[in-house]
Design an enzyme around this catalytic site. Structure first.
Site, PDB file in Angstrom:
ATOM      1  CB  CYS B  87      -0.877   0.071   1.196  1.00 21.19           C
ATOM      2  SG  CYS B  87      -2.305   1.317   1.099  1.00 21.19           S
ATOM      3  CG  HIS B 196      -3.110  -3.576   3.754  1.00 21.12           C
ATOM      4  ND1 HIS B 196      -2.220  -2.932   4.448  1.00 21.12           N
ATOM      5  CD2 HIS B 196      -3.926  -2.546   2.977  1.00 21.12           C
ATOM      6  CE1 HIS B 196      -2.194  -1.721   4.103  1.00 21.12           C
ATOM      7  NE2 HIS B 196      -3.374  -1.349   3.159  1.00 21.12           N
ATOM      8  CD  GLU B 198      -0.292  -5.431   5.994  1.00 25.60           C
ATOM      9  OE1 GLU B 198      -0.518  -6.082   5.025  1.00 25.60           O
ATOM     10  OE2 GLU B 198      -0.498  -4.181   6.186  1.00 25.60           O
TER      11      GLU B 198
END
Lengths: 82, 235
Positions: B87, B196, B198
Site C-alpha cells: 500500500c 494488505h 499482513e
C-alpha cells in the site's frame, strides 16, 4: 523577497478524480459553461537573495525530481514573481 | 537459520506492527527499523508498511521515498534483497523508482476498504513462490490512492515480461489500469501491492471465508515465500 512559482498538473490523459468531483458539484449547482475542471498544485519557493541562473536551474531540477512525479504529473510552469 | 526481516517505520506508518506480527507468524524474526537512520541492521529482507507516511502531503509515498534509510533500501534492493512494499510502501517503491508507474487517487475519489479477490499472475518472485500460478486469493484492501497508472508502452512491457504479479478479480476497486494490483521488478525481488497481506495471516483476524468468519489467511504465503527465498539464497 523574490519567489519562484512552480505549477504542477496531473497529466492530461489521466483521470483527475478531484477535478471530476468538483465538475459534478458545479453541474448540480446549475453552473453551466465549464466543460471540465482539473486540479493541480502550486508551489511557492521563496528565494534568499537574488534569483540567479543557478537558482532557476535548481528550481527546475527539484520541480522535475521532487515536486512532481513525471509518471503522473507535468510541470506546466516555472516563473519568478517579485 | 533465523531469517531476519526488517520493517521500516515512517512518521505516519500504520501497519508496521501488523507487518512485524505477520513476519513472526511466517517463522522469521521481525526487526523494527527507523526511517531516519542509515542502518538496516543486517536484515535479510525488508517490508515497507502501509499507512500515510509524512501525511502523504506531497504525493502518496513521495517524501518517504526521500527518507534517509531509503538510500540503504535502494542499495539492498539493487543487490537482490527481497523488498516488499504494501500500500503506502508500494507508493514509496514507485516514487523511489524501484518499481515503474505511479499511483493516483481512486477513480471514485473515496477511501475504500473491502475483502478483495485477486489472482496471483506470477509466482516466480521472492514474495509469491508459495502460491500456485493463477491461484485466486482474498485479502483486505484499504486505500485512497490505489489507482495504478503507467504509460501504455510501460504497461505492455510489464504484461509482456510477466511482471504483473497480482490482478484484481471481480471488482476493480480503484480504477487501476489493466486491473493491476501488484507488480514486481525484472529480478523478482522487489514487489509492491496495494492490498494488505499482513492483515490476513492468522485465523480470527482475516477476511471471511465460506468456512468461517475472519478465517482467511491468504496473506501468509507472501511472507513464507520471502523466508524461503532467503533460506534458498543462503543454501
Amino acid at each position: 523577497m523574490p519567489t519562484i512559482v512552480v505549477d504542477v498538473m496531473p497529466k492530461a490523459e489521466l483521470l483527475d478524480p478531484q477535478g471530476k468531483a468538483v465538475a459534478g458539484a458545479l453541474t448540480r449547482l446549475g453552473v453551466t459553461g465549464f466543460g471540465d475542471v482539473r486540479i493541480g498544485k502550486r508551489f511557492e519557493l521563496t528565494v534568499e537573495g537574488d534569483v540567479t541562473d543557478e537558482t532557476l536551474a535548481a528550481a527546475r531540477r527539484i520541480a522535475d525530481d521532487v515536486l512532481s512525479n513525471s509518471v503522473i504529473e507535468d510541470v506546466v510552469g516555472i516563473e519568478v514573481v517579485e | 537459520m533465523t531469517v531476519r526481516v526488517g520493517v521500516i517505520t515512517f512518521p505516519g506508518s500504520l501497519d508496521d506492527g501488523d507487518a512485524r506480527r505477520a513476519i513472526q507468524i511466517a517463522g522469521a524474526e521481525p526487526v523494527a527499523l527507523w526511517h531516519g537512520s542509515h542502518d538496516l541492521e543486517g536484515v535479510d529482507a525488508l517490508v515497507l508498511p502501509g499507512g500515510f507516511s509524512y501525511g502523504d502531503y506531497l504525493r502518496a509515498g513521495a517524501i518517504a521515498a526521500l527518507a534517509p534509510i531509503m538510500a540503504e533500501v535502494k542499495d539492498a534492493a539493487n543487490r537482490g534483497m527481497p523488498v516488499l512494499g504494501i500500500c503506502n510502501g508500494f507508493q514509496m517503491l514507485v516514487e523511489a523508482h524501484l518499481l515503474p508507474g505511479g499511483l493516483i487517487r481512486n477513480a471514485h475519489q473515496q477511501f475504500i476498504r473491502r475483502d478483495q479477490r485477486l489472482r496471483v499472475e506470477n509466482n516466480d518472485t521472492a514474495w509469491t513462490s508459495d502460491f500456485a500460478s493463477g491461484q485466486e486469493i482474498v485479502i483486505p484492501l484499504k486505500n485512497a490512492d490505489g489507482g495504478y497508472v503507467a504509460a501504455e508502452s510501460e504497461l505492455d512491457r510489464l504484461e509482456g515480461e510477466g511482471l504483473v504479479t497480482l490482478r484484481y478479480l471481480g471488482v476493480n476497486p480503484n480504477g487501476s489500469l489493466r486491473d493491476i494490483a501488484g507488480i514486481t521488478n525484472e529480478r523478482g525481488n522487489v514487489f509492491g501491492l496495494m492490498p494488505h497481506p499482513e492483515h490476513a495471516v492468522e485465523p480470527g483476524f482475516g477476511p471471511a471465508t465460506p468456512r468461517a468468519m475472519r478465517s482467511g489467511v491468504d496473506g501468509l504465503p507472501f511472507f513464507t515465500s520471502a523466508v524461503a527465498a532467503v533460506v534458498g539464497a543462503a543454501a
